[in-house]
Write a protein that holds these residues in place. Structure first.
Motif, PDB file in Angstrom:
ATOM      1  N   GLY A  68      10.143 -49.205  67.949  1.00  0.00           N
ATOM      2  CA  GLY A  68       9.525 -50.577  68.076  1.00  0.00           C
ATOM      3  C   GLY A  68       8.103 -50.792  67.967  1.00  0.00           C
ATOM      4  N   PHE A  69       7.168 -49.864  68.314  1.00  0.00           N
ATOM      5  CA  PHE A  69       5.754 -50.207  68.100  1.00  0.00           C
ATOM      6  C   PHE A  69       5.303 -49.962  66.576  1.00  0.00           C
ATOM      7  N   ASP A  70       6.059 -48.968  66.049  1.00  0.00           N
ATOM      8  CA  ASP A  70       5.705 -48.567  64.705  1.00  0.00           C
ATOM      9  C   ASP A  70       5.967 -49.798  63.838  1.00  0.00           C
ATOM     10  N   ALA A  71       7.187 -50.472  64.137  1.00  0.00           N
ATOM     11  CA  ALA A  71       7.641 -51.509  63.264  1.00  0.00           C
ATOM     12  C   ALA A  71       6.537 -52.665  63.300  1.00  0.00           C
ATOM     13  N   TRP A  72       6.215 -52.932  64.742  1.00  0.00           N
ATOM     14  CA  TRP A  72       5.307 -54.020  64.986  1.00  0.00           C
ATOM     15  C   TRP A  72       3.811 -53.693  64.219  1.00  0.00           C
TER      16      TRP A  72
END
Ligand code: AMP
Ligand code: MG
Length: 487
Positions: free
Chosen positions: A394-398
């Protein structure tokens, strides 16, 4: 620079007369002593900071002495507390000592909190304890330094006077400064007690002294209400952007000027938590962090109701309708700055929401995340901050969305980015545990920690040598402190 006896008074609220306030003398504290003073607040009165150390300073603000020109008055007001109407409140333990003009022509109310019983004390003792006075002092000056509109605090005076709360504590007074102490609840009081003449007098008073530019408008009262709506929307946008939770947004604690007012069990967020409730008596979470936004509008509706004798219902509704758009515009503007963005794109709101959701799920420190994000390039910063998140995918996508957004935003050096972001992202905030440490030392008679903390928080965006310990996440004991609501 002025000496203490050179202040110039002009007590305009006192002149409104006995329907608005009652003459009451302060009840002195035993053995008054200076705990802390704010040089920046002293400057608002043109006072030489050195006078804070003189014995007469503690005597004046500890209730022993009074200027001949002061006219101490307890104001009457009412208000909606936790959604229910309380017909009469008022200054139960604070007195408006008088209004002082400075050399710049600004006037400041001097309000002494903890000054003893008044006709509005109800079941209370009229006192404030050292703990809550220090919290109010630190919070008002810290909010101001962050650029969040707030009442100010000149000083805290401690004493040996015993005051009983859950246990025996010591009485204190805090000297609060604000251009006006009129609250939403003032208007509600005259509306619900059906005193139209006094209500009109109050409205004229506020319009003339605090919203003179609205006089020029075709409907001055409506223009004033619109302005109050906008100022409140802006103030609450700043609370939300910087993680400030007020805790007791009753309409008697809402200033007619749109400044943060009446500090109780407030808190700054450590970990981001939209559902955070800082007030332990708030069992339903009416004043939880994210609810502050709709409650701001609810409070303005309560004020609107009290203004129906002056403004048509349709016009009031239309003005209330401006609250959310104003709020959103201010909030998004601040969050863009916190992210280091200089341009606006339609999807920025989603970018912010996506980040907050990830922070919520991982319990990420709200202040330090943004500060570190600005320490280096977007590319390097997100790589380093990644470890703080549980949902790595999730963080990588953000992070990818963010890096792309930064690339579209403009071409600037890492240095420019750091400078701009650090000016929007504080390193030091008033964490509850920091206040708690300072209070514990002060209760034991050592005021140095309160003074140091106040000093650090007066420059929240500037990294200060040797002050690393004020820029840390709380230790385990300091994470979920229960701040007593009795004050
Ligand atoms: P607050 O929750 O501090 O905004 O206070 C609500 C009302 O209670 C106000 O009218 C205060 O003046 C009054 N009040 C709070 N504490 C005391 C106290 N210790 N003595 C007298 N009145 C108080
Ligand atoms: Mg209050």
């Amino acid at each position: 620079m002025k000496a203490l006896d050179e202040l110039t008074f002009d007590n305009r609220f006192a002149r409104l007369g006995d329907a608005f306030s009652t003459h009451v003398l302060p009840e002195p504290l035993d053995e008054p002593r200076l705990v802390v003073a704010s040089n920046a607040a002293m400057a608002l009165l043109d006072l030489d900071p050195a006078v804070a150390e003189t014995p007469v300073f503690a005597e004046l603000f500890g209730g022993h002495k009074l200027w001949a020109e002061a006219e101490p008055r307890a104001m009457v007001y009412s208000g909606h507390q936790f959604g229910g109407y309380t017909p009469q409140l008022g200054d139960g333990r604070g007195l408006l000592l008088g209004e002082v003009y400075n050399q710049a022509g600004e006037h400041w109310d001097l309000h002494l909190k903890g000054a003893g019983m008044t006709p509005y004390s109800r079941m209370g003792d009229g006192r404030a304890v050292l703990r809550s006075s220090i919290r109010e002092f630190l919070a008002s000056e810290a909010l101001h330094a962050l650029g969040i509109p707030s009442s100010r605090a000149l000083c805290v005076i401690g004493s040996s006077t015993p005051v009983w709360r859950e246990k025996q504590e010591r009485g204190a007074m805090v000297l609060r400064l604000a251009p006006s102490h009129v609250r939403f609840g003032h208007f509600e009081y005259f509306y619900y007690t059906k005193k139209p003449e006094q209500q009109a007098e109050l409205a004229e008073h506020v319009l003339n002294l605090h919203y003179p530019e609205c006089r020029e408008q075709p409907e001055p009262y409506l223009a004033m209400f619109r302005e109050i709506v906008e100022r409140n929307a802006e103030m609450i946008a700043k609370w939300q952007a910087y993680g400030f939770c007020h805790g007791v947004m009753n309409t008697d604690n809402m200033s007619i000027l749109g400044i943060t007012f009446d500090f109780g069990p407030f808190a700054f967020l450590d970990d981001f938590d939209a559902h955070f409730i800082c007030n332990h008596s708030d069992h339903e979470g009416r004043y939880s962090f994210s609810n502050q936004v709709p409650i701001g509008q609810w409070n303005l509706s309560a004020l609107a109701q009290a203004l129906t004798p002056f403004i048509s219902v349709d016009a009031l509704k239309e003005a209330l309708g401006l609250y959310l758009p104003f709020y959103q515009a201010h909030y998004l503007d601040l969050m863009r700055r916190r992210l280091g963005l200089t341009t606006a794109e339609d999807d920025d709101q989603k970018l912010v929401e996506g980040l907050l959701k990830l922070m919520q799920n991982s319990g990420v420190d709200y202040t330090l995340f943004f500060r570190r994000l600005g320490d280096e390039s977007a590319e390097l910063a997100v790589t380093r901050l990644r470890d703080d998140f549980v949902d790595l995918a999730g963080f990588d996508a953000w992070a990818q969305l963010y890096k792309d957004r930064v690339a579209r935003d403009g071409d600037y050096s890492e240095e420019q980015r750091r400078e701009r972001m650090h000016a929007a992202n504080p390193l030091y905030i008033l964490r509850n545990y920091l206040a708690q440490n300072a209070i514990a030392a002060a209760e034991a008679g050592d005021y140095s920690e309160v003074r140091r903390l106040h000093e650090v928080l007066s420059k929240p965006f500037e990294e200060q040598a040797g002050m690393e310990q004020y820029a840390q996440r709380p230790p385990d004991w300091g994470k979920h402190l229960e701040i007593s609501c009795s004050s």
